[in-house]
Scaffold this motif. Structure first.
Motif: not given
Length: 232
Positions: A76-84, A86-95, A109-119
């Motif tokens: 989940y750590d690796r996945a959060a990094k990869t998804l972030l 894409r999000l920083r590229e301005g892409k919407n991501v559906a999990v 598990y991704l929510f808790f890793r990314l909640a403070e870094q993206c909408p």
């Protein structure tokens, strides 16, 4: 501009139970991500396969099939990094998440890793708890009934104490724990008040009495509903 992360509940398996909101969020996303057990196809993806376009990037999040906690957390750590990225590229991501994202859902598990870094927008889904109840034609609870949700891996002492006070109990994550759970229910004289169901809403859905179940064939996607008593 930061993209939006959608946590999409896709329900228990029947595509007809997908919500309009879930379909809309999938359509709005450039990237579709989904968990799967290492070496197996994603069940969540199979539910929404008709709504995924060739132009959308797909990211499979492989979760190791190990009892140890740490390997899955690293995945989940690796996945959060990869998804972030894409999000920083301005892409919407559906999990995609089986059932509901916040009811024993993998998305949390991704929510808790990314909640403070993206909408983030979380889309509720029909949980297997609800679909199993309707498949069994057994209401979960009413009036002042106490409903308990019990993961099967809990020790017998914890399960027994909860079963003694609940009007209705749903024992989930059965799998390899079936024999132990059945023995416990028998010692509590609850086997005749218990209903077994697996793969709810799918074409191979199965409902059985506990004594008819082969423990070697019990899948992860199974549940035992225990109806001790209830108000009408």
């Amino acid at each position: 501009m930061m993209g939006i992360l959608y946590g999409v509940g896709v329900g228990p398996g029947d595509p007809d139970l997908l919500t309009i909101s879930a379909i809309r969020c999938i359509e709005l996303s450039s990237v579709i991500a989904y968990p799967c057990l290492e070496g197996t196809p994603s069940f969540a993806r199979s539910i929404v396969s008709n709504y995924i376009k060739e132009s959308q990037e797909e990211i499979s999040i492989a979760i190791p099939m190990l009892r140890e906690h740490e390997p899955a957390q690293q995945a989940y750590d690796r996945a959060a990094k990869t998804l972030l990225e894409r999000l920083r590229e301005g892409k919407n991501v559906a999990v995609l998440c089986e059932g509901d994202p916040f009811f024993y859902g993998s998305f949390q598990y991704l929510f808790f890793r990314l909640a403070e870094q993206c909408p983030i927008k979380v889309v509720p889904g029909v949980s297997s708890l609800m679909s199993c109840s309707t498949s069994l034609s057994r209401p979960l609870s009413g009036r002042n009934d106490v409903l308990s949700i019990l993961p099967a891996p809990l020790p017998d002492t914890a399960l027994k104490s909860c079963l003694q006070v609940a009007d209705t109990a749903a024992i989930i994550k059965i799998g390899r724990h079936f024999s132990r759970i059945r023995n416990l229910l028998e010692t509590m004289n609850l086997e005749k008040k218990s209903y077994y169901i697996e793969r709810s809403t799918l074409p191979n859905e199965k409902i059985q009495n506990l004594n008819s179940v082969d423990p070697a064939e019990v899948p992860y996607f199974s549940m035992i509903l225990v109806k001790r008593r209830g108000e009408i």
